[in-house]
Write a protein that holds these residues in place. Sequence first.
Motif, PDB file in Angstrom:
ATOM      1  N   ASP A 291     -10.614   0.805   6.635  1.00 54.96           N
ATOM      2  CA  ASP A 291      -9.965   0.471   5.365  1.00 54.96           C
ATOM      3  C   ASP A 291      -8.891  -0.584   5.595  1.00 54.96           C
ATOM      4  OD1 ASP A 291      -7.736   1.765   6.446  1.00 54.96           O
ATOM      5  OD2 ASP A 291      -8.159   3.645   5.406  1.00 54.96           O
TER       6      ASP A 291
ATOM      7  N   THR B 126      -5.678  -0.554   5.396  1.00 52.61           N
ATOM      8  CA  THR B 126      -4.493  -0.165   6.163  1.00 52.61           C
ATOM      9  C   THR B 126      -4.745  -0.260   7.660  1.00 52.61           C
ATOM     10  OG1 THR B 126      -3.824   1.354   4.399  1.00 52.61           O
ATOM     11  CG2 THR B 126      -2.843   1.683   6.574  1.00 52.61           C
TER      12      THR B 126
ATOM     13  N   LYS C  54       1.016   3.916  -3.031  1.00 46.67           N
ATOM     14  CA  LYS C  54       0.634   5.302  -2.731  1.00 46.67           C
ATOM     15  C   LYS C  54       1.732   6.264  -3.137  1.00 46.67           C
ATOM     16  CE  LYS C  54      -1.129   8.191   1.026  1.00 46.67           C
ATOM     17  NZ  LYS C  54      -1.484   8.242   2.480  1.00 46.67           N
ATOM     18  N   ALA C  55       2.987   5.850  -2.946  1.00 49.09           N
ATOM     19  CA  ALA C  55       4.125   6.691  -3.317  1.00 49.09           C
ATOM     20  C   ALA C  55       4.473   6.557  -4.795  1.00 49.09           C
ATOM     21  CB  ALA C  55       5.337   6.333  -2.462  1.00 49.09           C
ATOM     22  N   LYS C  56       3.768   5.680  -5.504  1.00 47.75           N
ATOM     23  CA  LYS C  56       4.006   5.422  -6.926  1.00 47.75           C
ATOM     24  C   LYS C  56       5.452   4.991  -7.189  1.00 47.75           C
ATOM     25  CE  LYS C  56       0.405   8.624  -8.436  1.00 47.75           C
ATOM     26  NZ  LYS C  56       0.066   9.813  -9.260  1.00 47.75           N
TER      27      LYS C  56
ATOM     28  N   HIS D  90       0.832  -1.205   0.000  1.00 48.17           N
ATOM     29  CA  HIS D  90       0.000   0.000   0.000  1.00 48.17           C
ATOM     30  C   HIS D  90       0.865   1.253   0.000  1.00 48.17           C
ATOM     31  CE1 HIS D  90      -2.416   3.237   1.882  1.00 48.17           C
ATOM     32  NE2 HIS D  90      -3.396   2.725   1.174  1.00 48.17           N
ATOM     33  N   GLN D  91       1.917   1.236   0.823  1.00 49.00           N
ATOM     34  CA  GLN D  91       2.794   2.405   0.895  1.00 49.00           C
ATOM     35  C   GLN D  91       3.520   2.643  -0.425  1.00 49.00           C
ATOM     36  OE1 GLN D  91       6.417   2.572   1.031  1.00 49.00           O
ATOM     37  NE2 GLN D  91       6.310   4.806   1.246  1.00 49.00           N
TER      38      GLN D  91
END
Length: 273
Positions: free
Chosen positions: A242, A244, A162-164, A158-159
């Motif tokens: 969610d 996370t 999110k940071a692409k 996920h991290q």
Amino acid sequence: MITQDWLTDAVLYIYALSLLFFVSDAASGNRSARKVGTGLLVFVWVLQGVFLLVLLVDRFSVPALTLRDYLFFVSWLLVSASFILNRIVRAELLVLLVNVVGFAVLALNLIERNRQKVELEPWEVARRLLLVHVGLITLAFAVLTITAILGLMYLFLHQRLKAKKWSHVMSRMPSLEWIDQYAYRAGLIGVPLLLLSLSTGTVALLLDGSPAKLLDEKVLFSFAAGALYIFYLIRRLASLDDGTKLAIWNLLGYALLVTGFFVSSLSSFHQML
């Protein structure tokens, strides 16, 4: 030598070698390395199974258990679980992580140390309940370890998304939805096992006439972990958080369980080495 025993040292080294082949597969998609690693892991699993049978025969007539015995069984369960995961899902990184934890548990088990025993209660009913308790908590710990690994994978993926920041490792991981779903399913297995183990242990203490031992630090941490896991499952079932937050609840429950497992205690009920 690590353990002063060439056979157990060989098991440890072969296990480490199999992990290196799995890492090669996870890093570069080397299928040949994966096959070699799987073959070595099967060999380790067979040897562990033989050792476990010898251990069970040795302990059959003696109502005693050591932390080494417990950790050995947990390691064997994790290796077994990795084979099942490898057959039913395409999640090479998950299989690798489960085996890394299994290797760490086995390595901890094989390090030389003093062998303090868990003396089970003299009353036959209490003794049998405690044997059931130990078996259930061992299974629960193995399953919830896999649940925690999935939680860590979810937070990592996920991290990164999110940071692409895409990487080759991420391509070897399943989707966030898959991780969340199977963490929940593993929790549905591990949490009831944990609660059953706590209930049998509680009944054994009450039959033994030792209700004060329920205030033992390990017992309290285990009950706190069980309560947090129930909270996690309820939040997941009702879709109140969610993915996370759910992964964090999952990991907090596991942290409590592990803390209770290793916390210092003077209780004769949980005095392991």
